[in-house]
Design an enzyme around this catalytic site. Structure first.
Site, PDB file in Angstrom:
ATOM      1  N   SER A  97       0.867  -1.278  -0.105  1.00 57.75           N
ATOM      2  CA  SER A  97       0.100   0.340  -0.066  1.00 57.75           C
ATOM      3  C   SER A  97       1.044   1.270   0.114  1.00 57.75           C
ATOM      4  O   SER A  97       0.452   2.376  -0.180  1.00 57.75           O
ATOM      5  CB  SER A  97      -0.723  -0.067   1.163  1.00 57.75           C
ATOM      6  OG  SER A  97      -0.041  -0.352   2.421  1.00 57.75           O
TER       7      SER A  97
ATOM      8  N   GLU B 145      -9.107 -10.020   4.099  1.00 59.04           N
ATOM      9  CA  GLU B 145      -9.277  -8.601   3.634  1.00 59.04           C
ATOM     10  C   GLU B 145     -10.920  -8.492   3.065  1.00 59.04           C
ATOM     11  O   GLU B 145     -11.109  -9.114   2.035  1.00 59.04           O
ATOM     12  CB  GLU B 145      -8.448  -7.897   2.644  1.00 59.04           C
ATOM     13  CG  GLU B 145      -8.527  -6.396   2.253  1.00 59.04           C
ATOM     14  CD  GLU B 145      -7.492  -5.867   1.649  1.00 59.04           C
ATOM     15  OE1 GLU B 145      -6.382  -6.342   1.724  1.00 59.04           O
ATOM     16  OE2 GLU B 145      -7.917  -4.519   1.351  1.00 59.04           O
TER      17      GLU B 145
HETATM   18  O1  KIV Z   1      -0.392  -3.357   1.726  1.00 56.01           O
HETATM   19  C1  KIV Z   1      -1.062  -3.341   2.635  1.00 56.01           C
HETATM   20  O2  KIV Z   1      -1.396  -2.242   3.301  1.00 56.01           O
HETATM   21  C2  KIV Z   1      -1.907  -4.495   3.129  1.00 56.01           C
HETATM   22  C3  KIV Z   1      -2.894  -4.544   3.917  1.00 56.01           C
HETATM   23  C4  KIV Z   1      -4.275  -3.763   3.671  1.00 56.01           C
HETATM   24  C5  KIV Z   1      -3.185  -5.694   4.880  1.00 56.01           C
HETATM   25  O3  KIV Z   1      -1.894  -5.580   2.365  1.00 56.01           O
END
Ligand code: KIV
Length: 271
Positions: A52, A189
């Site tokens: 992310s 998720e």
């Molecule tokens: O990349 C991320 O932040 C994630 C979370 C949403 C679990 O995979």
């Protein structure tokens, strides 16, 4: 005798014990040294260096563009800031899919170059070969099922997954396969809370939910969302604990005013 108090480090085994004892696991994302230091000192169990970062750090629309080099840079910065929590590093899109040898090489590279403690990758049945190979090399793997953002162009939307029975059945099967393959935990998720509860109860390994209800063995949130740095992203599952956007804007406006009026720096703030 050392005067330093020994720090009890969180390991994958600690998480297993927490599940067995019914103690919930707290996990948050971080991408840099300073926030990792704050989160670790605050007592977080797990820091996820999430892909992310592609969205919240680099401003991309999806998680797809982030590279191995960029993930390694973020993970190195986080690892320098922590003392006791477990660090999980996301394997970026393209670094493991469809080639277990490449998956192994990339997992080993992440471990060697970052000092992180484990890796995370998205997907079920189709990733079992890669997971087994990575786990057999001694690298702990966290799985990720349900909404898997690296497959956004396959799904077409970020809405709740596994509402249909056929997808729910596949998810339950995938969760067991990931456990058998050696994953130490699985992120669930954006799936119905009842399904997440059933999966969590059926597994020996902990589940970490995001938008998956409170029966998971732990919870994870993206730091920018829970601290209110992002203000536009407001899914139902998100609890915002701060409004940093507002607080930072206020501080910046105050600073700009002080600079313009020559209130800053004052006599005590100069040499
Ligand atoms: O990349 C991320 O932040 C994630 C979370 C949403 C679990 O995979």
């Amino acid at each position: 005798m050392s005067i330093h108090k020994e720090v009890k480090k969180i390991t994958t085994h600690t998480l297993q014990k927490m599940k067995a004892a019914g103690e919930k696991i707290s996990m948050i994302t971080a991408y840099d040294f300073s926030f990792a230091q704050i989160f670790d000192a605050a007592g977080i169990d797990v820091i996820l260096v999430g892909d992310s970062a592609s969205n919240v750090m680099a401003g991309n629309e999806t998680t797809l563009p982030i590279t191995m080099e960029q993930m390694i840079y973020h993970a190195q910065s986080v690892v320098r800031g922590i003392n006791r929590c477990l660090v999980v590093v996301d394997m970026p899109f393209g670094s493991y899919q469809g080639n277990s040898k490449e998956a192994l090489n990339n997992a080993i590279r992440i471990m060697k170059e970052t000092g992180g403690h484990s890796v995370k990758l998205e997907g079920g049945e189709q990733e079992v070969e890669s997971i087994k190979r990575i786990v057999n090399s001694g690298v702990p793997v966290m799985g990720h099922l349900g909404l898997t953002p690296q497959s956004i162009y396959k799904f077409g939307t970020y809405t709740v997954r596994a509402i249909e029975e056929i997808e729910a059945q596949q998810l339950k099967k995938d969760a067991l396969l990931l456990q058998e393959a050696g994953c130490f935990a699985i992120v669930l998720e954006k799936i119905p809370a009842s399904l997440a509860a059933e999966v969590s109860a059926s597994l020996q390994i902990p589940t970490i939910g995001i938008g998956a209800g409170n029966k998971c063995d732990g919870q994870v949130l993206v730091m920018h969302d829970m601290l209110g740095i992002n203000t536009e992203f407001k899914p139902r599952f998100l609890r915002q604990y701060l409004n940093m956007h507002e607080q930072i804007t206020g501080a910046l406006q105050h600073y700009i005013k002080d600079v313009k009026s020559m209130d800053f720096p004052n006599e005590l703030e100069q040499y």
